[in-house]
Design a protein around this motif. Structure first.
Motif, PDB file in Angstrom:
ATOM      1  N   LEU A  10    -118.790  55.397  38.589  1.00  0.00           N
ATOM      2  CA  LEU A  10    -118.350  55.354  37.195  1.00  0.00           C
ATOM      3  C   LEU A  10    -119.482  55.092  36.222  1.00  0.00           C
ATOM      4  CD1 LEU A  10    -114.990  53.378  37.499  1.00  0.00           C
ATOM      5  CD2 LEU A  10    -115.365  55.841  37.467  1.00  0.00           C
ATOM      6  N   ALA A  11    -120.584  54.506  36.718  1.00  0.00           N
ATOM      7  CA  ALA A  11    -121.725  54.225  35.844  1.00  0.00           C
ATOM      8  C   ALA A  11    -122.994  54.230  36.685  1.00  0.00           C
ATOM      9  CB  ALA A  11    -121.556  52.884  35.140  1.00  0.00           C
ATOM     10  N   CYS A  12    -124.103  54.674  36.088  1.00  0.00           N
ATOM     11  CA  CYS A  12    -125.329  54.790  36.861  1.00  0.00           C
ATOM     12  C   CYS A  12    -126.547  54.887  35.958  1.00  0.00           C
ATOM     13  CB  CYS A  12    -125.277  56.028  37.760  1.00  0.00           C
ATOM     14  SG  CYS A  12    -125.030  57.580  36.859  1.00  0.00           S
ATOM     15  N   GLN A  13    -127.707  54.571  36.528  1.00  0.00           N
ATOM     16  CA  GLN A  13    -128.955  54.910  35.852  1.00  0.00           C
ATOM     17  C   GLN A  13    -129.052  56.424  35.813  1.00  0.00           C
ATOM     18  OE1 GLN A  13    -132.056  52.755  38.079  1.00  0.00           O
ATOM     19  NE2 GLN A  13    -132.684  51.875  36.140  1.00  0.00           N
ATOM     20  N   ALA A  14    -129.503  56.962  34.685  1.00  0.00           N
ATOM     21  CA  ALA A  14    -129.487  58.412  34.536  1.00  0.00           C
ATOM     22  C   ALA A  14    -130.545  58.864  33.546  1.00  0.00           C
ATOM     23  CB  ALA A  14    -128.108  58.871  34.056  1.00  0.00           C
ATOM     24  N   TYR A  15    -130.823  60.166  33.591  1.00  0.00           N
ATOM     25  CA  TYR A  15    -131.774  60.786  32.676  1.00  0.00           C
ATOM     26  C   TYR A  15    -131.016  61.547  31.592  1.00  0.00           C
ATOM     27  CZ  TYR A  15    -134.911  59.973  36.629  1.00  0.00           C
ATOM     28  OH  TYR A  15    -135.621  59.408  37.653  1.00  0.00           O
ATOM     29  N   SER A  16    -131.480  61.428  30.378  1.00  0.00           N
ATOM     30  CA  SER A  16    -130.797  62.033  29.235  1.00  0.00           C
ATOM     31  C   SER A  16    -130.596  63.533  29.387  1.00  0.00           C
ATOM     32  CB  SER A  16    -131.581  61.737  27.952  1.00  0.00           C
ATOM     33  OG  SER A  16    -132.938  62.168  28.068  1.00  0.00           O
ATOM     34  N   GLY A  17    -131.610  64.248  29.877  1.00  0.00           N
ATOM     35  CA  GLY A  17    -131.505  65.695  29.998  1.00  0.00           C
ATOM     36  C   GLY A  17    -130.429  66.133  30.968  1.00  0.00           C
ATOM     37  N   ASP A  18    -130.273  65.375  32.057  1.00  0.00           N
ATOM     38  CA  ASP A  18    -129.224  65.704  33.024  1.00  0.00           C
ATOM     39  C   ASP A  18    -127.846  65.580  32.384  1.00  0.00           C
ATOM     40  OD1 ASP A  18    -131.189  66.014  34.906  1.00  0.00           O
ATOM     41  OD2 ASP A  18    -130.786  64.149  35.973  1.00  0.00           O
ATOM     42  N   VAL A  19    -127.664  64.536  31.588  1.00  0.00           N
ATOM     43  CA  VAL A  19    -126.344  64.267  31.018  1.00  0.00           C
ATOM     44  C   VAL A  19    -125.960  65.324  29.988  1.00  0.00           C
ATOM     45  CG1 VAL A  19    -124.957  62.583  29.745  1.00  0.00           C
ATOM     46  CG2 VAL A  19    -126.547  61.815  31.515  1.00  0.00           C
ATOM     47  N   ILE A  20    -126.921  65.853  29.264  1.00  0.00           N
ATOM     48  CA  ILE A  20    -126.617  66.949  28.341  1.00  0.00           C
ATOM     49  C   ILE A  20    -126.003  68.109  29.115  1.00  0.00           C
ATOM     50  CG2 ILE A  20    -127.635  68.735  26.861  1.00  0.00           C
ATOM     51  CD1 ILE A  20    -129.651  66.690  25.911  1.00  0.00           C
TER      52      ILE A  20
END
Length: 391
Positions: free
Chosen positions: A260-270
Protein backbone atom coordinates in the motif's frame (compact mmCIF):
# COMPACT_ATOMS: atom_id res chain seq x y z
CA UNK A 1 15.21 6.77 -13.38
CA UNK A 2 14.08 4.73 -16.36
CA UNK A 3 11.74 1.84 -15.64
CA UNK A 4 14.44 -0.85 -15.92
CA UNK A 5 16.26 -3.02 -13.38
CA UNK A 6 18.41 0.02 -12.76
CA UNK A 7 18.69 -0.10 -9.04
CA UNK A 8 18.57 -3.80 -8.29
CA UNK A 9 21.30 -4.54 -5.79
CA UNK A 10 23.51 -7.29 -7.09
CA UNK A 11 25.13 -9.83 -4.70
CA UNK A 12 28.54 -8.97 -6.15
CA UNK A 13 27.98 -5.29 -5.44
CA UNK A 14 29.48 -5.39 -1.96
CA UNK A 15 32.60 -7.19 -3.15
CA UNK A 16 33.21 -4.72 -5.97
CA UNK A 17 32.71 -1.72 -3.74
CA UNK A 18 34.82 -3.24 -0.97
CA UNK A 19 37.75 -3.78 -3.30
CA UNK A 20 37.75 -0.25 -4.70
CA UNK A 21 36.71 1.32 -1.43
CA UNK A 22 39.55 -0.44 0.31
CA UNK A 23 42.06 0.88 -2.20
CA UNK A 24 40.90 4.46 -1.71
CA UNK A 25 40.41 4.03 2.03
CA UNK A 26 43.99 2.89 2.53
CA UNK A 27 45.29 5.89 0.63
CA UNK A 28 46.70 3.73 -2.17
CA UNK A 29 46.35 5.81 -5.37
CA UNK A 30 46.57 2.84 -7.75
CA UNK A 31 43.19 3.55 -9.35
CA UNK A 32 43.38 7.36 -9.30
CA UNK A 33 44.16 9.17 -12.55
CA UNK A 34 45.82 12.58 -12.29
CA UNK A 35 44.30 15.49 -14.27
CA UNK A 36 47.18 15.61 -16.76
CA UNK A 37 46.64 11.97 -17.71
CA UNK A 38 42.96 12.07 -18.51
CA UNK A 39 42.90 13.54 -22.01
CA UNK A 40 44.30 12.47 -25.38
CA UNK A 41 44.38 14.31 -28.69
CA UNK A 42 40.80 15.23 -29.55
CA UNK A 43 39.80 13.91 -32.98
CA UNK A 44 36.48 15.76 -33.09
CA UNK A 45 37.47 18.19 -35.85
CA UNK A 46 38.28 15.51 -38.37
CA UNK A 47 36.11 12.68 -37.07
CA UNK A 48 32.55 13.97 -36.96
CA UNK A 49 31.24 11.28 -34.67
CA UNK A 50 30.87 10.11 -31.07
CA UNK A 51 29.69 7.08 -29.11
CA UNK A 52 27.12 7.51 -26.32
CA UNK A 53 26.12 4.86 -23.76
CA UNK A 54 22.78 5.35 -22.00
CA UNK A 55 20.06 3.41 -20.18
CA UNK A 56 17.17 1.71 -22.05
CA UNK A 57 14.01 3.76 -22.64
CA UNK A 58 15.74 6.98 -21.65
CA UNK A 59 15.42 9.09 -24.79
CA UNK A 60 12.56 10.16 -27.02
CA UNK A 61 11.57 7.88 -29.89
CA UNK A 62 9.27 8.25 -32.88
CA UNK A 63 5.85 6.68 -32.20
CA UNK A 64 5.65 5.30 -35.72
CA UNK A 65 9.31 4.33 -35.98
CA UNK A 66 10.62 3.27 -32.53
CA UNK A 67 14.17 2.95 -33.84
CA UNK A 68 14.30 6.67 -34.56
CA UNK A 69 15.21 9.27 -31.92
CA UNK A 70 14.01 12.71 -33.05
CA UNK A 71 16.09 14.93 -30.74
CA UNK A 72 19.23 12.97 -31.50
CA UNK A 73 18.58 13.00 -35.23
CA UNK A 74 18.08 16.76 -35.06
CA UNK A 75 21.55 17.12 -33.51
CA UNK A 76 23.11 14.95 -36.22
CA UNK A 77 21.42 16.91 -38.99
CA UNK A 78 22.37 20.29 -37.57
CA UNK A 79 26.01 19.50 -36.75
CA UNK A 80 26.95 16.76 -39.20
CA UNK A 81 28.13 14.67 -36.23
CA UNK A 82 26.98 11.05 -36.32
CA UNK A 83 26.12 9.47 -32.98
CA UNK A 84 26.44 5.78 -32.17
CA UNK A 85 23.82 5.44 -29.43
CA UNK A 86 23.84 2.30 -27.30
CA UNK A 87 21.38 1.28 -24.60
CA UNK A 88 23.93 -0.78 -22.72
CA UNK A 89 23.63 0.47 -19.14
CA UNK A 90 21.26 -1.64 -17.05
CA UNK A 91 22.83 -1.23 -13.62
CA UNK A 92 25.33 1.29 -12.24
CA UNK A 93 27.63 -1.28 -10.67
CA UNK A 94 27.46 -3.63 -13.63
CA UNK A 95 28.52 -0.90 -16.05
CA UNK A 96 31.16 0.34 -13.63
CA UNK A 97 32.64 -3.15 -13.63
CA UNK A 98 32.49 -3.25 -17.41
CA UNK A 99 34.56 -0.12 -18.08
CA UNK A 100 36.63 0.21 -14.90
CA UNK A 101 39.50 -2.04 -16.06
CA UNK A 102 40.16 0.28 -19.01
CA UNK A 103 39.92 3.44 -16.93
CA UNK A 104 42.10 2.04 -14.16
CA UNK A 105 44.76 1.16 -16.71
CA UNK A 106 44.66 4.49 -18.55
CA UNK A 107 42.96 3.01 -21.61
CA UNK A 108 40.05 4.17 -23.75
CA UNK A 109 36.61 2.83 -22.96
CA UNK A 110 35.33 3.15 -26.53
CA UNK A 111 32.72 5.63 -25.34
CA UNK A 112 32.73 9.43 -25.51
CA UNK A 113 29.71 9.98 -23.29
CA UNK A 114 28.10 7.93 -20.54
CA UNK A 115 25.11 8.41 -18.21
CA UNK A 116 25.30 7.26 -14.61
CA UNK A 117 23.47 7.99 -11.37
CA UNK A 118 25.03 10.80 -9.40
CA UNK A 119 26.14 8.57 -6.52
CA UNK A 120 28.13 6.58 -9.06
CA UNK A 121 29.30 9.75 -10.80
CA UNK A 122 30.77 10.75 -7.44
CA UNK A 123 33.00 7.68 -7.56
CA UNK A 124 34.18 8.48 -11.10
CA UNK A 125 34.97 12.06 -10.10
CA UNK A 126 36.92 10.99 -7.01
CA UNK A 127 38.91 8.45 -9.04
CA UNK A 128 39.71 11.01 -11.73
CA UNK A 129 38.08 8.87 -14.41
CA UNK A 130 36.22 11.69 -16.19
CA UNK A 131 37.28 14.86 -17.96
CA UNK A 132 36.29 18.39 -17.07
CA UNK A 133 33.89 19.89 -19.59
CA UNK A 134 34.56 23.28 -21.15
CA UNK A 135 31.53 25.22 -20.00
CA UNK A 136 32.53 28.19 -22.15
CA UNK A 137 31.60 25.99 -25.10
CA UNK A 138 28.31 24.96 -23.49
CA UNK A 139 26.29 28.19 -23.28
CA UNK A 140 22.95 26.39 -22.93
CA UNK A 141 24.14 24.41 -19.92
CA UNK A 142 25.57 27.56 -18.36
CA UNK A 143 22.30 29.43 -18.80
CA UNK A 144 19.59 26.83 -18.33
CA UNK A 145 20.78 24.23 -15.79
CA UNK A 146 18.40 24.18 -12.83
CA UNK A 147 19.94 26.08 -9.87
CA UNK A 148 19.00 23.19 -7.56
CA UNK A 149 21.33 20.93 -9.53
CA UNK A 150 24.27 23.25 -10.14
CA UNK A 151 26.63 22.34 -7.33
CA UNK A 152 26.35 18.92 -5.68
CA UNK A 153 28.90 18.11 -2.99
CA UNK A 154 30.71 15.57 -5.17
CA UNK A 155 31.12 17.98 -8.11
CA UNK A 156 31.01 21.65 -7.06
CA UNK A 157 30.01 23.77 -10.02
CA UNK A 158 29.22 20.68 -12.13
CA UNK A 159 32.62 20.76 -13.82
CA UNK A 160 32.67 17.04 -14.61
CA UNK A 161 28.99 16.09 -14.78
CA UNK A 162 25.81 17.48 -16.33
CA UNK A 163 22.37 16.13 -15.36
CA UNK A 164 20.63 14.17 -18.09
CA UNK A 165 17.37 13.75 -16.21
CA UNK A 166 16.50 14.13 -12.55
CA UNK A 167 13.99 12.57 -10.23
CA UNK A 168 12.72 12.46 -6.68
CA UNK A 169 12.89 9.59 -4.22
CA UNK A 170 9.70 9.89 -2.21
CA UNK A 171 6.72 7.78 -1.21
CA UNK A 172 4.12 6.20 -3.47
CA UNK A 173 0.87 4.84 -2.10
CA UNK A 174 -2.56 3.61 -3.14
CA UNK A 175 -4.89 6.30 -1.84
CA UNK A 176 -8.13 4.41 -2.45
CA UNK A 177 -7.05 1.17 -0.78
CA UNK A 178 -5.30 2.90 2.10
CA UNK A 179 -8.19 5.28 2.63
CA UNK A 180 -6.12 8.23 3.75
CA UNK A 181 -3.23 10.46 2.75
CA UNK A 182 0.43 9.95 3.51
CA UNK A 183 2.27 13.13 4.39
CA UNK A 184 5.47 12.10 6.16
CA UNK A 185 8.04 9.32 6.32
CA UNK A 186 6.72 8.47 9.77
CA UNK A 187 3.37 7.57 8.18
CA UNK A 188 5.04 4.49 6.68
CA UNK A 189 5.25 2.99 10.14
CA UNK A 190 1.53 3.27 10.98
CA UNK A 191 0.01 0.08 12.34
CA UNK A 192 -2.41 -0.43 9.44
CA UNK A 193 0.53 -0.66 7.04
CA UNK A 194 2.22 -3.59 8.77
CA UNK A 195 3.42 -6.03 6.12
CA UNK A 196 2.30 -3.70 3.33
CA UNK A 197 5.41 -1.48 3.03
CA UNK A 198 8.52 -1.89 0.87
CA UNK A 199 11.82 -0.03 0.90
CA UNK A 200 14.42 0.21 -1.83
CA UNK A 201 17.17 -2.38 -1.49
CA UNK A 202 20.07 -0.28 -2.75
CA UNK A 203 21.93 1.57 -0.01
CA UNK A 204 22.48 4.65 -2.17
CA UNK A 205 18.81 4.73 -3.16
CA UNK A 206 17.27 4.19 0.27
CA UNK A 207 19.18 5.95 3.02
CA UNK A 208 18.56 9.65 2.32
CA UNK A 209 14.76 9.65 2.54
CA UNK A 210 14.85 7.61 5.76
CA UNK A 211 17.30 10.09 7.30
CA UNK A 212 15.06 12.97 6.26
CA UNK A 213 12.28 11.27 8.19
CA UNK A 214 14.48 11.73 11.26
CA UNK A 215 14.92 15.43 10.54
CA UNK A 216 18.48 15.05 9.27
CA UNK A 217 20.04 17.55 6.89
CA UNK A 218 21.15 15.07 4.23
CA UNK A 219 23.68 17.47 2.78
CA UNK A 220 25.78 16.86 5.92
CA UNK A 221 24.63 13.59 7.46
CA UNK A 222 26.93 11.60 9.75
CA UNK A 223 27.74 7.99 10.56
CA UNK A 224 25.55 8.32 13.65
CA UNK A 225 22.61 9.31 11.42
CA UNK A 226 23.23 6.24 9.30
CA UNK A 227 23.38 3.92 12.30
CA UNK A 228 20.13 5.34 13.62
CA UNK A 229 18.37 4.58 10.34
CA UNK A 230 19.74 1.05 10.33
CA UNK A 231 18.55 0.47 13.89
CA UNK A 232 15.07 1.63 12.92
CA UNK A 233 14.89 -0.49 9.76
CA UNK A 234 16.13 -3.56 11.64
CA UNK A 235 13.29 -3.09 14.15
CA UNK A 236 10.68 -2.84 11.41
CA UNK A 237 12.07 -5.89 9.62
CA UNK A 238 12.03 -7.94 12.82
CA UNK A 239 8.46 -6.86 13.53
CA UNK A 240 7.22 -7.83 10.07
CA UNK A 241 6.31 -4.27 9.16
CA UNK A 242 8.48 -4.15 6.04
CA UNK A 243 7.23 -6.65 3.48
CA UNK A 244 10.47 -6.76 1.49
CA UNK A 245 13.24 -4.72 -0.12
CA UNK A 246 13.00 -4.05 -3.84
CA UNK A 247 14.58 -2.69 -6.95
CA UNK A 248 12.25 -1.12 -9.51
CA UNK A 249 9.95 -4.11 -9.08
CA UNK A 250 8.16 -2.26 -6.27
CA UNK A 251 5.83 -1.04 -9.02
CA UNK A 252 4.35 -4.54 -9.42
CA UNK A 253 3.47 -4.82 -5.73
CA UNK A 254 1.91 -1.37 -5.75
CA UNK A 255 -0.22 -2.11 -8.80
CA UNK A 256 -1.48 -5.46 -7.44
CA UNK A 257 -2.26 -3.99 -4.05
CA UNK A 258 0.09 -6.34 -2.19
CA UNK A 259 1.83 -3.16 -1.02
CA UNK A 260 0.00 0.00 0.00
CA UNK A 261 2.97 2.33 0.47
CA UNK A 262 6.61 2.25 -0.58
CA UNK A 263 9.76 4.17 -1.35
CA UNK A 264 9.44 5.15 -4.99
CA UNK A 265 10.78 7.25 -7.84
CA UNK A 266 8.72 10.12 -9.19
CA UNK A 267 9.13 9.14 -12.84
CA UNK A 268 7.81 5.64 -12.25
CA UNK A 269 4.70 6.96 -10.54
CA UNK A 270 3.85 9.26 -13.44
CA UNK A 271 3.75 6.19 -15.65
CA UNK A 272 1.75 4.15 -13.12
CA UNK A 273 -0.82 6.91 -12.67
CA UNK A 274 -1.62 6.81 -16.38
CA UNK A 275 -3.31 3.45 -15.72
CA UNK A 276 -4.27 3.86 -12.06
CA UNK A 277 -4.99 7.40 -10.80
CA UNK A 278 -5.43 6.01 -7.26
CA UNK A 279 -1.66 5.71 -7.02
CA UNK A 280 -0.16 8.89 -5.66
CA UNK A 281 3.33 10.22 -5.06
CA UNK A 282 4.25 12.44 -2.15
CA UNK A 283 7.27 14.52 -1.27
CA UNK A 284 7.15 14.13 2.52
CA UNK A 285 6.85 17.12 4.80
CA UNK A 286 10.40 16.47 6.00
CA UNK A 287 11.70 16.62 2.44
CA UNK A 288 12.84 14.21 -0.25
CA UNK A 289 16.01 13.45 -2.16
CA UNK A 290 16.53 15.07 -5.54
CA UNK A 291 18.82 12.93 -7.65
CA UNK A 292 20.12 12.97 -11.19
CA UNK A 293 21.46 10.62 -13.81
CA UNK A 294 24.30 12.62 -15.28
CA UNK A 295 26.33 12.81 -18.45
CA UNK A 296 30.11 12.37 -18.20
CA UNK A 297 33.00 12.26 -20.66
CA UNK A 298 35.31 9.37 -19.69
CA UNK A 299 39.08 9.70 -19.63
CA UNK A 300 40.83 9.37 -22.98
CA UNK A 301 37.61 9.84 -24.94
CA UNK A 302 38.56 10.56 -28.56
CA UNK A 303 35.73 12.98 -29.35
CA UNK A 304 35.44 15.26 -26.33
CA UNK A 305 34.39 18.40 -28.19
CA UNK A 306 31.69 16.52 -30.09
CA UNK A 307 30.40 15.14 -26.79
CA UNK A 308 30.33 18.61 -25.24
CA UNK A 309 28.26 19.88 -28.17
CA UNK A 310 25.78 17.04 -27.75
CA UNK A 311 25.38 17.76 -24.05
CA UNK A 312 24.73 21.41 -24.81
CA UNK A 313 22.19 20.48 -27.49
CA UNK A 314 19.99 18.86 -24.85
CA UNK A 315 20.02 22.04 -22.78
CA UNK A 316 18.24 24.07 -25.44
CA UNK A 317 14.79 24.57 -23.88
CA UNK A 318 12.99 23.34 -27.01
CA UNK A 319 15.02 20.14 -27.10
CA UNK A 320 14.73 19.63 -23.33
CA UNK A 321 10.96 20.04 -23.60
CA UNK A 322 10.70 17.42 -26.34
CA UNK A 323 12.72 14.99 -24.24
CA UNK A 324 10.76 15.73 -21.05
CA UNK A 325 7.46 15.08 -22.81
CA UNK A 326 8.66 11.58 -23.57
CA UNK A 327 10.58 10.44 -20.48
CA UNK A 328 8.48 12.24 -17.82
CA UNK A 329 11.23 12.69 -15.24
CA UNK A 330 12.17 15.93 -13.50
CA UNK A 331 13.47 18.17 -16.27
CA UNK A 332 16.84 19.78 -15.41
CA UNK A 333 15.95 22.70 -17.71
CA UNK A 334 13.22 24.79 -16.04
CA UNK A 335 12.93 26.96 -19.18
CA UNK A 336 11.47 23.94 -20.98
CA UNK A 337 8.28 24.40 -18.97
CA UNK A 338 7.19 27.44 -20.97
CA UNK A 339 7.87 25.56 -24.20
CA UNK A 340 5.55 22.73 -23.17
CA UNK A 341 2.93 25.12 -21.85
CA UNK A 342 2.64 26.68 -25.30
CA UNK A 343 2.15 23.33 -27.06
CA UNK A 344 -1.00 23.02 -29.17
CA UNK A 345 -1.59 19.45 -27.98
CA UNK A 346 -3.52 19.64 -24.67
CA UNK A 347 -1.90 16.55 -23.15
CA UNK A 348 1.56 17.88 -23.93
CA UNK A 349 0.72 21.32 -22.57
CA UNK A 350 -0.61 19.74 -19.36
CA UNK A 351 2.85 18.32 -18.62
CA UNK A 352 4.02 21.85 -17.87
CA UNK A 353 1.76 21.81 -14.79
CA UNK A 354 2.97 18.43 -13.56
CA UNK A 355 4.98 19.08 -10.39
CA UNK A 356 6.84 15.78 -10.82
CA UNK A 357 8.33 17.09 -14.07
CA UNK A 358 8.58 20.77 -13.13
CA UNK A 359 8.46 20.98 -9.30
CA UNK A 360 6.58 24.03 -8.08
CA UNK A 361 8.07 26.54 -5.66
CA UNK A 362 6.65 24.84 -2.57
CA UNK A 363 7.97 21.42 -3.57
CA UNK A 364 11.39 22.81 -4.50
CA UNK A 365 11.84 24.00 -0.92
CA UNK A 366 11.71 20.37 0.24
CA UNK A 367 14.06 18.86 -2.38
CA UNK A 368 17.68 18.25 -1.41
CA UNK A 369 20.69 16.59 -3.02
CA UNK A 370 22.21 14.20 -0.50
CA UNK A 371 25.86 14.10 0.43
CA UNK A 372 27.25 10.98 -1.21
CA UNK A 373 28.80 8.06 0.65
CA UNK A 374 32.58 8.38 0.62
CA UNK A 375 34.93 5.51 -0.20
CA UNK A 376 36.08 5.37 3.43
CA UNK A 377 32.49 4.98 4.64
CA UNK A 378 31.20 2.66 1.96
CA UNK A 379 32.64 -0.70 2.97
CA UNK A 380 31.28 -0.65 6.51
CA UNK A 381 27.97 0.95 5.55
CA UNK A 382 27.36 -1.49 2.72
CA UNK A 383 28.16 -4.44 4.97
CA UNK A 384 25.59 -3.40 7.58
CA UNK A 385 22.91 -2.38 5.09
CA UNK A 386 23.23 -5.50 2.97
CA UNK A 387 22.92 -7.66 6.08
CA UNK A 388 19.60 -5.97 6.86
CA UNK A 389 18.37 -6.26 3.28
CA UNK A 390 19.47 -9.88 3.02
CA UNK A 391 22.13 -9.63 0.32
Amino acid sequence: MPLTPKNLSLPRRSLLLALLGGVAGCGVPAAYVRPGERAVADLSARQRKLTWANWPLYIDTDDDHPGRRPTLEAFEKRTGISVTYTEEINDNDEFFGKISPALMNHQQTGRDLIVMSDWMCARFVRLGWVQQMDRAKQPNVAEHLDPLLRSPAFDPGRRYTVPWQSGITGIAYNHRKLGREIRSVADLWAGDLKGRVTLLSGLDEAFALLMQGNGVDITRWTAADFDRVCDQVEKYVAGGHIRRFTGNDYTKDLVTGDVLACQAYSGDVIQLRADNPDIRFVVPEEGAELWSDSLMIPDRALHKRNAERLVDHYYEPEVAAELAAWVNYVCPVPAARDVLASAKDKETAALAENALIFPDAEMRKRLVIARDITSRERVGFAKRWNAIVGL
